[in-house]
Enzyme design. Structure first.
Site, mmCIF file in Angstrom:
data_model
loop_
_atom_site.group_PDB
_atom_site.id
_atom_site.type_symbol
_atom_site.label_atom_id
_atom_site.label_comp_id
_atom_site.label_asym_id
_atom_site.label_seq_id
_atom_site.Cartn_x
_atom_site.Cartn_y
_atom_site.Cartn_z
ATOM 1 N N GLU A 45 0.838 -1.206 0.000
ATOM 2 C CA GLU A 45 0.000 0.000 0.000
ATOM 3 C C GLU A 45 0.871 1.253 0.000
ATOM 4 O O GLU A 45 0.620 2.208 -0.753
ATOM 5 C CB GLU A 45 -0.913 -0.005 1.215
ATOM 6 N N ASP A 49 0.915 3.832 -3.287
ATOM 7 C CA ASP A 49 0.534 5.239 -3.178
ATOM 8 C C ASP A 49 1.515 6.113 -3.939
ATOM 9 O O ASP A 49 1.124 7.073 -4.621
ATOM 10 C CB ASP A 49 0.481 5.617 -1.697
ATOM 11 N N ASP A 118 -6.992 1.154 0.291
ATOM 12 C CA ASP A 118 -5.678 0.578 0.597
ATOM 13 C C ASP A 118 -5.377 -0.597 -0.324
ATOM 14 O O ASP A 118 -4.248 -0.754 -0.813
ATOM 15 C CB ASP A 118 -5.634 0.109 2.051
ATOM 16 N N GLU A 121 -4.313 0.538 -3.824
ATOM 17 C CA GLU A 121 -2.927 0.992 -3.842
ATOM 18 C C GLU A 121 -1.965 -0.191 -3.802
ATOM 19 O O GLU A 121 -0.935 -0.193 -4.492
ATOM 20 C CB GLU A 121 -2.668 1.931 -2.661
#
Length: 228
Positions: A45, A49, A118, A121
């Site tokens: 995650e 991002d 989450d 990502e």
């Protein structure tokens, strides 16, 4: 390793067949399901991002060569925020493939905005690690689709816009007050009141506090701007 039927189906929806299938399994594994022999998706995650951010920064720069940093920043934020990631995750039914512990399953984890965002990502990071940046970029741009070109020139979220409106008039930042909560524990519904210094406020109801706050802020901003 051999992928389960739900992960094979997810691969098809992603448009990417993994050379290292363990990556997609890790990407959909929530911390509630991790253990000594199974890693969760938190590190992915974190990486995803950043990959998403680079993809969107490049796309925005290429799409509007005359835009200033001040114009690009809110558009960027609109495209990478958790709500947008969760929306994309819903479109590809990522929730159906999430590996959750019993408590998260019982509390409606497959529909939770935070878990979906989450997970999205983490999936981006999994594709990046499996096939490189170009593959991850192609997938992101395909899944985000028209969002990139259609993002508003002034794409600040409602809470930010309302705070700027208040501060420009010498007021304190708006307050957000939970006035009601209903529904079962696994699918709560929140009512939030956004309120200014002078007591002017509006309420909104949604399935998450964050969404209800944004809705209330948007309604209040429309109200005060209409009043002049």
């Amino acid at each position: 390793m051999k992928l389960s039927a739900d992960l094979k189906a997810l691969q098809k929806r992603l448009g990417h067949e993994f050379n290292r299938p363990e990556l997609i399994l890790r990407a959909v594994t929530h911390a509630s399901m991790s253990g000594p022999t199974r890693d969760d998706n938190q590190r992915l995650e974190f990486l995803g991002d950043r990959v998403l951010g680079l993809v969107m920064a490049e796309a925005l720069l290429a799409g509007d060569r005359g835009a200033s940093e001040g114009q690009l920043a809110p558009r960027f934020n609109a495209l990478v925020r958790k709500e947008t990631c969760a929306d994309v995750a819903r479109e590809i039914d990522l929730g159906a493939a999430l590996k959750l512990g019993r408590s998260e399953m019982l509390s409606g984890g497959r529909r939770k905005l935070a878990l979906l965002g989450d997970g999205m990502e983490a999936v981006i990071a999994a594709v990046y690690l499996d096939a490189g940046f170009d593959a991850a970029k192609a997938m992101v741009l395909r899944l985000w689709g028209d969002r990139v070109g259609a993002v508003e020139e002034d794409a600040r979220d409602a809470k930010t816009s309302l705070q700027e409106w208040a501060q420009a008039r010498g007021q304190q930042p708006p307050r957000y007050i939970e006035t009601a909560r209903s529904g079962p524990d696994h699918a709560p519904v929140f009512t939030i009141r956004a309120e200014l210094d002078d007591g002017t406020g509006t309420e909104a109801t949604a399935g998450s506090k964050r969404q209800a706050e944004q809705m209330a802020a948007k309604a209040l901003l429309t109200r005060v701007e209409s009043a002049g």
